[in-house]
Design a protein around this motif. Structure first.
Motif, PDB file in Angstrom:
ATOM      1  N   ALA A 282       0.848  -1.189   0.000  1.00  0.00           N
ATOM      2  CA  ALA A 282       0.000   0.000   0.000  1.00  0.00           C
ATOM      3  C   ALA A 282       0.885   1.242   0.000  1.00  0.00           C
ATOM      4  CB  ALA A 282      -0.916   0.004   1.222  1.00  0.00           C
ATOM      5  N   ALA A 283       0.474   2.244  -0.756  1.00  0.00           N
ATOM      6  CA  ALA A 283       1.263   3.470  -0.856  1.00  0.00           C
ATOM      7  C   ALA A 283       0.354   4.599  -1.321  1.00  0.00           C
ATOM      8  CB  ALA A 283       2.428   3.284  -1.823  1.00  0.00           C
ATOM      9  N   ASN A 284       0.897   5.824  -1.274  1.00  0.00           N
ATOM     10  CA  ASN A 284       0.176   6.993  -1.769  1.00  0.00           C
ATOM     11  C   ASN A 284       0.532   7.214  -3.235  1.00  0.00           C
ATOM     12  OD1 ASN A 284       0.999   7.848   1.342  1.00  0.00           O
ATOM     13  ND2 ASN A 284      -1.120   8.284   0.793  1.00  0.00           N
ATOM     14  N   ALA A 285      -0.513   7.404  -4.060  1.00  0.00           N
ATOM     15  CA  ALA A 285      -0.300   7.521  -5.504  1.00  0.00           C
ATOM     16  C   ALA A 285      -0.414   8.952  -6.015  1.00  0.00           C
ATOM     17  CB  ALA A 285      -1.302   6.645  -6.242  1.00  0.00           C
ATOM     18  N   GLY A 286      -0.687   9.918  -5.163  1.00  0.00           N
ATOM     19  CA  GLY A 286      -0.814  11.288  -5.633  1.00  0.00           C
ATOM     20  C   GLY A 286      -2.260  11.720  -5.715  1.00  0.00           C
ATOM     21  N   GLU A 287      -2.608  12.443  -6.785  1.00  0.00           N
ATOM     22  CA  GLU A 287      -3.944  13.002  -6.928  1.00  0.00           C
ATOM     23  C   GLU A 287      -4.782  12.206  -7.917  1.00  0.00           C
ATOM     24  OE1 GLU A 287      -3.462  17.063  -8.033  1.00  0.00           O
ATOM     25  OE2 GLU A 287      -2.642  17.676  -6.087  1.00  0.00           O
ATOM     26  N   ALA A 288      -6.095  12.286  -7.726  1.00  0.00           N
ATOM     27  CA  ALA A 288      -7.029  11.627  -8.642  1.00  0.00           C
ATOM     28  C   ALA A 288      -8.337  12.402  -8.633  1.00  0.00           C
ATOM     29  CB  ALA A 288      -7.264  10.171  -8.248  1.00  0.00           C
ATOM     30  N   ARG A 289      -9.112  12.228  -9.704  1.00  0.00           N
ATOM     31  CA  ARG A 289     -10.402  12.927  -9.808  1.00  0.00           C
ATOM     32  C   ARG A 289     -11.444  11.986 -10.379  1.00  0.00           C
ATOM     33  NH1 ARG A 289     -10.569  18.744 -12.365  1.00  0.00           N
ATOM     34  NH2 ARG A 289     -10.154  19.223 -10.167  1.00  0.00           N
ATOM     35  N   THR A 290     -12.628  12.016  -9.781  1.00  0.00           N
ATOM     36  CA  THR A 290     -13.774  11.256 -10.261  1.00  0.00           C
ATOM     37  C   THR A 290     -14.926  12.214 -10.519  1.00  0.00           C
ATOM     38  OG1 THR A 290     -13.163   9.262  -9.045  1.00  0.00           O
ATOM     39  CG2 THR A 290     -15.457   9.462  -9.698  1.00  0.00           C
ATOM     40  N   ARG A 291     -15.526  12.117 -11.712  1.00  0.00           N
ATOM     41  CA  ARG A 291     -16.702  12.919 -12.043  1.00  0.00           C
ATOM     42  C   ARG A 291     -17.824  11.995 -12.474  1.00  0.00           C
ATOM     43  NH1 ARG A 291     -13.562  17.372 -15.769  1.00  0.00           N
ATOM     44  NH2 ARG A 291     -13.000  18.847 -14.115  1.00  0.00           N
ATOM     45  N   GLY A 292     -19.046  12.385 -12.163  1.00  0.00           N
ATOM     46  CA  GLY A 292     -20.137  11.510 -12.557  1.00  0.00           C
ATOM     47  C   GLY A 292     -21.488  12.180 -12.493  1.00  0.00           C
ATOM     48  N   VAL A 293     -22.466  11.473 -13.048  1.00  0.00           N
ATOM     49  CA  VAL A 293     -23.864  11.883 -13.042  1.00  0.00           C
ATOM     50  C   VAL A 293     -24.672  10.698 -12.553  1.00  0.00           C
ATOM     51  CG1 VAL A 293     -25.834  12.699 -14.387  1.00  0.00           C
ATOM     52  CG2 VAL A 293     -23.514  13.445 -14.978  1.00  0.00           C
ATOM     53  N   GLU A 294     -25.596  10.947 -11.667  1.00  0.00           N
ATOM     54  CA  GLU A 294     -26.463   9.894 -11.147  1.00  0.00           C
ATOM     55  C   GLU A 294     -27.920  10.289 -11.350  1.00  0.00           C
ATOM     56  OE1 GLU A 294     -27.564   7.950  -6.817  1.00  0.00           O
ATOM     57  OE2 GLU A 294     -25.483   8.502  -7.226  1.00  0.00           O
ATOM     58  N   VAL A 295     -28.718   9.388 -11.909  1.00  0.00           N
ATOM     59  CA  VAL A 295     -30.133   9.639 -12.175  1.00  0.00           C
ATOM     60  C   VAL A 295     -30.949   8.500 -11.577  1.00  0.00           C
ATOM     61  CG1 VAL A 295     -31.906   9.958 -13.925  1.00  0.00           C
ATOM     62  CG2 VAL A 295     -29.603  10.876 -14.309  1.00  0.00           C
ATOM     63  N   ASP A 296     -31.991   8.825 -10.843  1.00  0.00           N
ATOM     64  CA  ASP A 296     -32.939   7.849 -10.290  1.00  0.00           C
ATOM     65  C   ASP A 296     -34.338   8.199 -10.775  1.00  0.00           C
ATOM     66  OD1 ASP A 296     -31.067   6.427  -8.751  1.00  0.00           O
ATOM     67  OD2 ASP A 296     -31.172   7.926  -7.167  1.00  0.00           O
ATOM     68  N   LEU A 297     -35.034   7.221 -11.309  1.00  0.00           N
ATOM     69  CA  LEU A 297     -36.416   7.397 -11.754  1.00  0.00           C
ATOM     70  C   LEU A 297     -37.280   6.315 -11.118  1.00  0.00           C
ATOM     71  CD1 LEU A 297     -35.803   8.046 -15.559  1.00  0.00           C
ATOM     72  CD2 LEU A 297     -36.249   9.759 -13.786  1.00  0.00           C
ATOM     73  N   ASN A 298     -38.398   6.716 -10.574  1.00  0.00           N
ATOM     74  CA  ASN A 298     -39.323   5.771  -9.945  1.00  0.00           C
ATOM     75  C   ASN A 298     -40.740   6.159 -10.348  1.00  0.00           C
ATOM     76  OD1 ASN A 298     -40.764   4.034  -8.305  1.00  0.00           O
ATOM     77  ND2 ASN A 298     -39.402   4.318  -6.538  1.00  0.00           N
ATOM     78  N   ALA A 299     -41.390   5.309 -11.137  1.00  0.00           N
ATOM     79  CA  ALA A 299     -42.729   5.612 -11.665  1.00  0.00           C
ATOM     80  C   ALA A 299     -43.750   4.641 -11.092  1.00  0.00           C
ATOM     81  CB  ALA A 299     -42.733   5.537 -13.185  1.00  0.00           C
ATOM     82  N   GLN A 300     -44.800   5.187 -10.502  1.00  0.00           N
ATOM     83  CA  GLN A 300     -45.915   4.381  -9.996  1.00  0.00           C
ATOM     84  C   GLN A 300     -46.965   4.308 -11.094  1.00  0.00           C
ATOM     85  OE1 GLN A 300     -45.757   3.034  -6.746  1.00  0.00           O
ATOM     86  NE2 GLN A 300     -47.422   1.751  -7.503  1.00  0.00           N
ATOM     87  N   VAL A 301     -46.878   3.262 -11.926  1.00  0.00           N
ATOM     88  CA  VAL A 301     -47.761   3.137 -13.081  1.00  0.00           C
ATOM     89  C   VAL A 301     -49.191   2.839 -12.635  1.00  0.00           C
ATOM     90  CG1 VAL A 301     -48.157   1.921 -15.252  1.00  0.00           C
ATOM     91  CG2 VAL A 301     -45.814   2.383 -14.482  1.00  0.00           C
TER      92      VAL A 301
END
Length: 212
Positions: free
Chosen positions: A184-203
Motif C-alpha cells: 500500500a502506498a500513496n499515488a498522488g492526486e485523482a479525480r472522479t466525475r459523474g452523473v447519477e439519475v434515479d427514476l421511480n414511476a408508480q404506473v
C-alpha cells in the motif's frame, strides 16, 4: 434552526498472517498486529430562511495506530518477501484532520428541490507489510455535488439527478511488485466525475417501474 452534535469512538484490533509455501516448504510467514483507536467530535447547524435552508458542519477526527509487523523467512526466500530471516518492525503514529460540510437547499414547492453541497473526507494513514516504519500518509477527498429531487405528475413519478466531482489528495492504492508482494502506498492526486439519475414511476397501484 436545527442542530446536532456528538462524539465518536472506535477501537479495532487487526491481526493478519500471510504464509507462502512452495512444494510443502514454508518460505515465509508475515504477521501484522495493529491496534487502531479513532476519536471524533462533530457539530452541525441548519438554518431555514423560508424556501432556502443552509447547513454547515465540522468534524474533528484523530486516529492512532500502533503495533508491529514481523516476518520469518527460509534462507532461500530472504530478500523476496522478508529482508532478513527474522525481522520485527514497530509501528506507532497518529493523524488528525478537520473536515467541514456545507449544504444549500432551495425548495421551489413541496415537490421540487435543488441543492448544492461540499464536504471533505479523511482516511488515516497506515502501515503496509513492506516493513517501512514510516508507512503511508492519510488520504483526503473533496466532494462537490449539485442536484435536483422532484415528485411529478401528482407524485406518480419521482425523478432525481445529481452531478458530482471527487478530488483525491494522496490517494491510497495497492500495487504489486515484480516479486509478488502487495504493498500500500500513496499515488498522488485523482479525480472522479459523474452523473447519477434515479427514476421511480408508480404506473398503477400494483405496478412500479424503477431505473437508475
Amino acid at each position: 434552526m436545527y442542530k446536532r452534535q456528538g462524539l465518536y469512538y472506535l477501537n479495532i484490533n487487526h491481526d493478519r498472517t500471510e504464509d507462502r509455501s512452495l512444494n510443502g516448504i514454508n518460505l515465509v510467514s508475515q504477521i501484522q498486529d495493529i491496534e487502531t483507536q479513532s476519536y471524533a467530535a462533530y457539530a452541525e447547524l441548519t438554518y431555514d430562511f423560508g424556501a432556502l435552508s443552509l447547513t454547515g458542519g465540522v468534524r474533528y477526527t484523530k486516529d492512532k495506530k500502533s503495533g508491529s509487523s514481523a516476518c520469518t523467512a527460509h534462507p532461500f526466500a530472504v530478500g523476496f518477501f522478508c529482508p532478513a530471516e527474522s525481522l520485527t518492525v514497530p509501528h506507532d503514529d497518529s493523524w488528525d484532520a478537520v473536515t467541514p460540510r456545507f449544504v444549500a437547499q432551495y425548495e421551489f414547492n413541496d415537490d421540487v428541490m435543488v441543492y448544492g453541497s461540499f464536504s471533505r473526507g479523511f482516511k488515516s494513514g497506515g502501515f503496509p507489510l513492506n516493513f517501512d516504519p514510516n508507512g503511508f500518509d492519510p488520504e483526503y477527498a473533496n466532494n462537490y455535488e449539485v442536484g435536483l429531487k422532484s415528485r411529478l405528475f401528482d407524485r406518480k413519478l419521482q425523478a432525481n439527478i445529481a452531478l458530482f466531482q471527487l478530488d483525491f489528495t494522496d490517494l491510497q492504492v495497492l500495487s504489486q511488485t515484480p516479486g509478488g508482494v502487495i504493498r500500500a502506498a500513496n499515488a498522488g492526486e485523482a479525480r472522479t466525475r459523474g452523473v447519477e439519475v434515479d427514476l421511480n414511476a408508480q404506473v398503477s397501484d400494483a405496478f412500479n417501474l424503477f431505473a437508475n
